[in-house]
Design a protein around this motif. Sequence first.
Motif, short mmCIF file in Angstrom:
data_model
loop_
_atom_site.label_atom_id
_atom_site.label_comp_id
_atom_site.label_asym_id
_atom_site.label_seq_id
_atom_site.Cartn_x
_atom_site.Cartn_y
_atom_site.Cartn_z
N HIS A 80 9.92 9.26 13.59
CA HIS A 80 8.40 8.93 13.40
C HIS A 80 8.41 8.37 11.84
O HIS A 80 8.62 9.24 11.13
N TYR A 81 8.21 7.20 11.67
CA TYR A 81 8.02 6.88 10.05
C TYR A 81 6.62 6.60 9.87
O TYR A 81 6.18 6.44 8.54
N LEU A 82 5.72 6.06 10.67
CA LEU A 82 4.30 6.06 10.46
C LEU A 82 3.48 7.05 10.50
O LEU A 82 3.72 8.03 11.36
N LEU A 85 0.90 -1.19 -0.04
CA LEU A 85 0.03 -0.08 -0.16
C LEU A 85 0.74 1.21 -0.07
O LEU A 85 1.55 1.49 0.99
N VAL A 86 0.71 1.89 -1.07
CA VAL A 86 1.83 3.27 -1.32
C VAL A 86 0.99 4.31 -0.52
O VAL A 86 -0.04 4.93 -1.09
N VAL A 87 1.49 4.71 0.69
CA VAL A 87 0.81 5.60 1.60
C VAL A 87 1.23 6.98 1.16
O VAL A 87 0.62 7.92 1.26
N SER A 88 2.44 6.79 0.91
CA SER A 88 3.36 8.31 0.32
C SER A 88 4.34 7.77 -0.45
O SER A 88 5.13 6.86 0.02
N ALA A 89 4.48 8.50 -1.56
CA ALA A 89 5.79 8.17 -2.44
C ALA A 89 6.87 9.30 -2.26
O ALA A 89 7.52 9.44 -3.06
N GLU A 90 6.70 10.17 -1.08
CA GLU A 90 7.54 11.03 -0.60
C GLU A 90 8.95 10.40 -0.15
O GLU A 90 8.76 9.28 0.38
N LYS A 91 10.01 11.09 -0.37
CA LYS A 91 11.31 10.51 -0.09
C LYS A 91 11.30 10.39 1.63
O LYS A 91 10.44 11.20 2.18
N LYS A 92 11.80 9.41 2.29
CA LYS A 92 11.52 8.97 3.60
C LYS A 92 12.33 10.19 4.53
O LYS A 92 13.27 10.75 3.96
N GLY A 93 11.60 10.35 5.74
CA GLY A 93 12.23 11.67 6.60
C GLY A 93 13.55 11.48 6.83
O GLY A 93 14.40 12.46 6.81
N VAL A 94 13.87 10.53 7.86
CA VAL A 94 15.34 10.20 8.31
C VAL A 94 15.77 9.12 7.54
O VAL A 94 15.20 8.09 7.55
N PRO A 95 16.89 9.10 6.84
CA PRO A 95 17.74 8.00 6.14
C PRO A 95 17.87 7.06 7.10
O PRO A 95 18.25 7.28 8.28
N SER A 96 18.20 5.91 6.67
CA SER A 96 18.12 4.68 7.44
C SER A 96 19.46 4.76 8.31
O SER A 96 19.67 4.24 9.56
N THR A 97 20.47 4.93 7.55
CA THR A 97 21.82 4.99 8.17
C THR A 97 21.85 5.95 9.47
O THR A 97 22.17 5.46 10.69
N ALA A 98 21.36 7.20 9.40
CA ALA A 98 21.32 8.30 10.43
C ALA A 98 20.15 7.68 11.53
O ALA A 98 20.48 8.05 12.70
N GLY A 99 19.11 7.11 10.96
CA GLY A 99 18.30 6.75 12.10
C GLY A 99 18.84 5.59 12.84
O GLY A 99 18.77 5.65 14.04
N MET A 100 19.50 4.73 12.24
CA MET A 100 20.01 3.38 12.91
C MET A 100 20.94 3.92 14.02
O MET A 100 21.11 3.63 15.08
N GLN A 101 21.80 5.00 13.64
CA GLN A 101 22.85 5.56 14.71
C GLN A 101 22.17 6.21 15.67
O GLN A 101 22.50 5.97 16.93
N THR A 102 21.13 6.90 15.53
CA THR A 102 20.29 7.63 16.59
C THR A 102 19.84 6.76 17.62
O THR A 102 20.02 6.65 18.75
#
Length: 352
Positions: A276-278, A201-218
């Motif tokens: 927040h991703y959801l 289900l494509v809820v939004s086609a916008e680029k994600k807010g926090v990139p995965s590498t930065a998010g994982m580090q946080t």
Amino acid sequence: GSSTIYRSSTTAPVNIAVIKYWGKRDTALNLPTNSSLSVTLSQKSLRTHTTASCSESYSGPDSLILNGDKEDIQSSKRTQACLKHLRSLRQQLEAKDTSLPKLSKLTLRLVSANNFPTAAGLASSAAGFAALVRAIADLYELPQSPQELSLIARQGSGSACRSLMGGYVAWRAGTKEDGSDSLAEEVASVSHWPQMRALILVVSAEKKGVPSTAGMQTTVETSTLSPARFKDIVPKRMQDIEKAIQERDFETFARITMQDSNSFHAICLDSWPPIHYLNDVSRAAMNAVETANRKAGKLIAAYTFDAGPNAVIYYLEENAHKVAGVIKNILPWTSGWEGEFGEAIPPNEFGS
Ligand code: PMV
């Protein structure tokens, strides 16, 4: 002659994790804090197509064109790590057999395209790096197995290592510092449990807010909940979900899939600053899955979310109508949607 162009093309599928990779113990090598497990989706719906070529007539640095735009791969450490590794394997071949053309010395040109929106948060980096590694490995006629190539793809994007195989694929975190045991492994083939389906289900086609590498580090640095997830929770779930796959036990598979998605988003929310991703539509999709399960009196569908609001819903083919019916009811068409529904796609055996 010097104008010869050597060329190879390939495609690689997307994979969607049911046990999530979220956290690196080594950021340079992309070594994870925990093992993960995914289902590889059919290339009929989502895939990256990549052509790799090299020639003495090419000059300048290696280049990559992605969906028609030139990418800056010179400053991408990840891409450079993949290219370096593949070149050194080719060099080993050339040293052994001096009659081989010295392709390792030539400029590489890569042209890559996705048949789905790159920015939509649909794991495009996984298919992208898997296709890049595969295309160059084929161009260089490398003898390495998909598992050995998964080590290289992992350095491009962690989740990419799982796209080199089909069916149900585990990425073993490994314990070695050099990452030599952090690789993908097929847990079960598509034919073992071919009834599995994924609805995107494509809820939004916008680029994600926090990139995965930065998010994982946080998350690794600040979440108070993540140590328990890495140490006990995920290892137990890996065992349990592998058993569920072996036994084709959809209810256990579904429960663990939803629990692990929620655990991943919980450690994101527990990070500082919180991630927040959801969004509300994601939560409506969760509600739809829960309603479908309640109506059926058992678990017939499982939601999972990556680093973005789009939902992926796993279910068995026999329940396709029931699942789609409830989702259509709860999430009717609105103009904010990229597409009404994703396609139902079966998992795919690599290369087929
Ligand atoms: O491979 P990366 O760095 O894009 O990270 C992917 C992280 C998740 O998609 C959220 C989880 C996963 O295991 O694929």
